[in-house]
Write a protein that holds these residues in place. Structure first.
Motif, PDB file in Angstrom:
ATOM      1  N   ASN A  31       0.819  -1.229   0.000  1.00 43.54           N
ATOM      2  CA  ASN A  31       0.000   0.000   0.000  1.00 43.54           C
ATOM      3  C   ASN A  31       0.848   1.274   0.000  1.00 43.54           C
ATOM      4  OD1 ASN A  31       1.052  -0.333   2.511  1.00 43.54           O
ATOM      5  ND2 ASN A  31      -0.813   0.211   3.642  1.00 43.54           N
ATOM      6  N   LYS A  33       1.882   3.271  -2.146  1.00 42.89           N
ATOM      7  CA  LYS A  33       1.390   4.375  -2.992  1.00 42.89           C
ATOM      8  C   LYS A  33       0.498   5.354  -2.214  1.00 42.89           C
ATOM      9  CE  LYS A  33       1.779   4.779  -7.022  1.00 42.89           C
ATOM     10  NZ  LYS A  33       2.854   5.543  -7.680  1.00 42.89           N
ATOM     11  N   ILE A  34      -0.285   4.823  -1.287  1.00 41.11           N
ATOM     12  CA  ILE A  34      -1.223   5.698  -0.586  1.00 41.11           C
ATOM     13  C   ILE A  34      -0.475   6.646   0.363  1.00 41.11           C
ATOM     14  CG2 ILE A  34      -1.854   4.228   1.423  1.00 41.11           C
ATOM     15  CD1 ILE A  34      -4.277   6.161  -0.856  1.00 41.11           C
ATOM     16  N   TYR A  35       0.630   6.160   0.932  1.00 33.05           N
ATOM     17  CA  TYR A  35       1.456   7.054   1.756  1.00 33.05           C
ATOM     18  C   TYR A  35       2.085   8.148   0.898  1.00 33.05           C
ATOM     19  CZ  TYR A  35       1.019   3.945   5.767  1.00 33.05           C
ATOM     20  OH  TYR A  35       0.528   3.221   6.810  1.00 33.05           O
ATOM     21  N   MET A  38      -0.674  10.674   0.152  1.00 33.72           N
ATOM     22  CA  MET A  38      -1.009  11.499   1.320  1.00 33.72           C
ATOM     23  C   MET A  38       0.121  12.493   1.599  1.00 33.72           C
ATOM     24  SD  MET A  38      -2.944   8.897   3.994  1.00 33.72           S
ATOM     25  CE  MET A  38      -1.519   7.856   4.247  1.00 33.72           C
TER      26      MET A  38
ATOM     27  N   VAL B 152      -5.223   3.482   6.667  1.00 31.06           N
ATOM     28  CA  VAL B 152      -4.299   3.096   5.603  1.00 31.06           C
ATOM     29  C   VAL B 152      -3.632   1.752   5.840  1.00 31.06           C
ATOM     30  CG1 VAL B 152      -3.806   5.297   4.538  1.00 31.06           C
ATOM     31  CG2 VAL B 152      -2.630   4.692   6.645  1.00 31.06           C
ATOM     32  N   GLU B 153      -3.560   1.313   7.093  1.00 24.75           N
ATOM     33  CA  GLU B 153      -3.066  -0.046   7.353  1.00 24.75           C
ATOM     34  C   GLU B 153      -4.226  -1.024   7.485  1.00 24.75           C
ATOM     35  OE1 GLU B 153      -0.094  -1.287   7.075  1.00 24.75           O
ATOM     36  OE2 GLU B 153       0.619   0.692   6.465  1.00 24.75           O
ATOM     37  N   VAL B 156      -8.501   1.203   3.922  1.00 19.85           N
ATOM     38  CA  VAL B 156      -8.018   2.094   2.855  1.00 19.85           C
ATOM     39  C   VAL B 156      -6.799   1.482   2.160  1.00 19.85           C
ATOM     40  CG1 VAL B 156      -6.951   4.348   2.382  1.00 19.85           C
ATOM     41  CG2 VAL B 156      -8.931   4.212   3.883  1.00 19.85           C
ATOM     42  N   GLY B 157      -5.926   0.870   2.950  1.00 14.36           N
ATOM     43  CA  GLY B 157      -4.751   0.207   2.380  1.00 14.36           C
ATOM     44  C   GLY B 157      -5.154  -0.937   1.468  1.00 14.36           C
ATOM     45  N   GLY B 158      -6.111  -1.745   1.918  1.00 13.24           N
ATOM     46  CA  GLY B 158      -6.586  -2.871   1.108  1.00 13.24           C
ATOM     47  C   GLY B 158      -7.215  -2.413  -0.200  1.00 13.24           C
ATOM     48  N   THR B 160      -6.592   0.353  -1.721  1.00 18.25           N
ATOM     49  CA  THR B 160      -5.503   0.885  -2.551  1.00 18.25           C
ATOM     50  C   THR B 160      -4.878  -0.236  -3.372  1.00 18.25           C
ATOM     51  OG1 THR B 160      -4.979   2.585  -0.904  1.00 18.25           O
ATOM     52  CG2 THR B 160      -3.255   2.065  -2.498  1.00 18.25           C
ATOM     53  N   VAL B 161      -4.553  -1.343  -2.705  1.00 15.61           N
ATOM     54  CA  VAL B 161      -3.934  -2.474  -3.395  1.00 15.61           C
ATOM     55  C   VAL B 161      -4.909  -3.063  -4.419  1.00 15.61           C
ATOM     56  CG1 VAL B 161      -2.918  -4.762  -3.083  1.00 15.61           C
ATOM     57  CG2 VAL B 161      -2.423  -2.957  -1.448  1.00 15.61           C
ATOM     58  N   LEU B 164      -4.886  -0.750  -7.417  1.00 16.40           N
ATOM     59  CA  LEU B 164      -3.629  -0.826  -8.171  1.00 16.40           C
ATOM     60  C   LEU B 164      -3.454  -2.182  -8.861  1.00 16.40           C
ATOM     61  CD1 LEU B 164      -1.219   0.905  -5.595  1.00 16.40           C
ATOM     62  CD2 LEU B 164      -2.192   1.912  -7.672  1.00 16.40           C
ATOM     63  N   TYR B 177      -2.951 -10.243   1.556  1.00 17.72           N
ATOM     64  CA  TYR B 177      -2.770  -8.912   2.140  1.00 17.72           C
ATOM     65  C   TYR B 177      -3.987  -8.040   1.840  1.00 17.72           C
ATOM     66  CZ  TYR B 177      -1.035  -4.156   2.797  1.00 17.72           C
ATOM     67  OH  TYR B 177      -0.896  -2.850   3.200  1.00 17.72           O
TER      68      TYR B 177
END
Lengths: 296, 296
Positions: A31, A33-35, A38, B152-153, B156-158, B160-161, B164, B177
């Motif tokens: 993940n 890319k999201i960091y 932001m 994001v962890e 939102v992180g999931g 994002t992946v 992508l 993941y």
């Protein structure tokens, strides 16, 4: 009123910049890319008005502002999330923000939505984690005030009205409503939450609440003034965007001269209120005047 | 294991439905539209799995579940926000959700972004307000766990992946993941947060944490199975959407039969763990089996 530290505002800004940059650095795996997304918007050079208002209000009562950097950072994350979403093609459709391409222009619309979501979630999480360290009612109350100001009776509500008003002439009541929510809510919350956090007296909270409301209004009127008189380079965004989008704003409602008058008189009013608090409010006063005179 | 109340799950679902509907009713002024949009998606007939998991876990320890309806509602608001944003044209671009047109199809994309933002903010605000009533560390910790799972962890992180990975064949590690974050994080958090809230022992929290992780995985595998074997009418969304979008999922990785086997075996494992807790976990067990056999 004692003499404040002339460099304090700039110090706080730099500490916030470092804190926010570090916060997003070297994190993530799949993940990642999201960091990046932001961090891109956090690093884009905001003035950090809201967290500085929070910190300076806190510092009227307590010196150790580093104890509450998490909340200050959360406030800026919430502010930045709102900018990313407001800029989306389905909203204001802006290409430029703080002199740089907007988040969706760089990362695409999907990631921009998620970068906004990520910042909002991270801001809220940071506040919960801060409360966990040493749980007490004033802290939770302060965070609750900030969270509420971001919601449907605050920023989201204001942006809703802004979106629905596009291209329409709206009545003055609605204009005030829109801005008091969209821009004013978080500014006021930053100030009031700090006062609540430190356990200020009811009288002082009332005064700071009044101050917070007024400074938010002056801030928005000044924004509208700059939209007409500013230049794109200094502002980092297109000027006359409201006029071009047929948006009602303070200038279209009152005219430029009256707006400048209003801005001056509200600022004086704000300074007056601060001076009525029997504490060292010098730095807050400086920031208030800075906001009146800013060029971006 | 004592005998549970057979109607309890359905009771909870109905109470949640009423709570969420009422929550958004008759509110707003100039911003009325945003309440309509949030209510539309909340009322669209979700299964309320996450808040029910929260409430049933809470009820292993305490009877008075109405004391924590606010947190259960917040969990469902956070879930619903994620659905609205995931459906956006810039994300999964889905027209149908729970058998109804998606939020942006009804209200337009801008309002849909804001309805998602509004639900996320409202969920977080509700949790802060709940903590304010009677501030204690377990409560704040529970809310912090939920907030973090959305970030994001987590979700939102999931997402994002997921975004992508569109159209790409992704390795198994990344698939796990993605789902453990996107779908699993809030499911697990709903369970763990309830255990933390009531002050469960470390051993029990560990067991429920393991259970939460596994049930989230089974839930996602079942989702992928239904994407192949289900029908659009019962599912309320298009089937074979992953295959059509060239998405890697559990079916494309392991095949249908293996997935059904995995789903059964993980469910048994979940039931086993629940039975290892020396309390009445009957309702939670029923829900676990229901999730295995569901048709939507």
């Amino acid at each position: 009123m004692k003499k404040g530290n002339n460099d304090m505002i700039e110090n706080l800004r730099q500490e916030l910049n470092s804190y926010l940059h570090e916060y997003m650095s070297g994190k993530g795996s799949y993940n990642k890319k999201i960091y990046e997304a932001m961090q891109y918007s956090l690093d884009a050079g905001g003035k950090r008005i809201r967290p500085i208002l929070f910190l300076l209000t806190y510092m009227i009562y307590k010196k150790e502002y580093r104890n509450v950097m998490e909340i200050a950072a959360a406030i800026e994350m919430i502010h930045t999330y709102s900018l990313i979403h407001d800029d989306l093609p389905s909203m204001d459709n802006d290409d430029l923000r703080r002199g740089k391409p907007t988040n969706h222009k760089v990362f695409g619309e999907g990631i921009a939505v998620l970068a906004g979501d990520g910042l909002l979630n991270e801001g809220m999480s940071l506040m919960f984690k801060h409360c966990l360290k040493d749980t007490n009612k004033n802290k939770v109350n302060a965070c609750s005030i900030i969270a509420e100001s971001a919601g449907v009776e605050g920023m989201v509500g204001g942006q809703t009205v802004d979106l629905l008003s596009e291209g329409a002439k709206i009545p003055i009541d609605q204009l005030y409503y829109m801005h008091s929510k969209k821009t004013g809510a978080l500014i006021k919350a930053a100030i009031v939450s700090a006062a609540v956090y430190v356990g200020a007296s009811e009288d002082e909270i009332d005064k700071l609440s009044y101050y917070g409301k007024k400074i938010g209004l002056a801030f928005q009127i000044k924004d509208d003034i700059l939209d007409v008189t500013g230049d794109t380079k200094k502002l980092g965004k297109k000027v006359k965007s409201d006029a071009n989008n047929n948006k009602t704003n303070f200038i279209t409602t009152y005219g430029l001269n009256k707006c400048m008058e209003m801005c001056n008189s509200i600022t004086s009013d704000c300074v007056e209120v601060l001076r009525g608090i029997n504490r060292d409010t010098h730095d807050l006063e400086r920031l208030t005047v800075f906001l009146l005179n800013r060029e971006n």
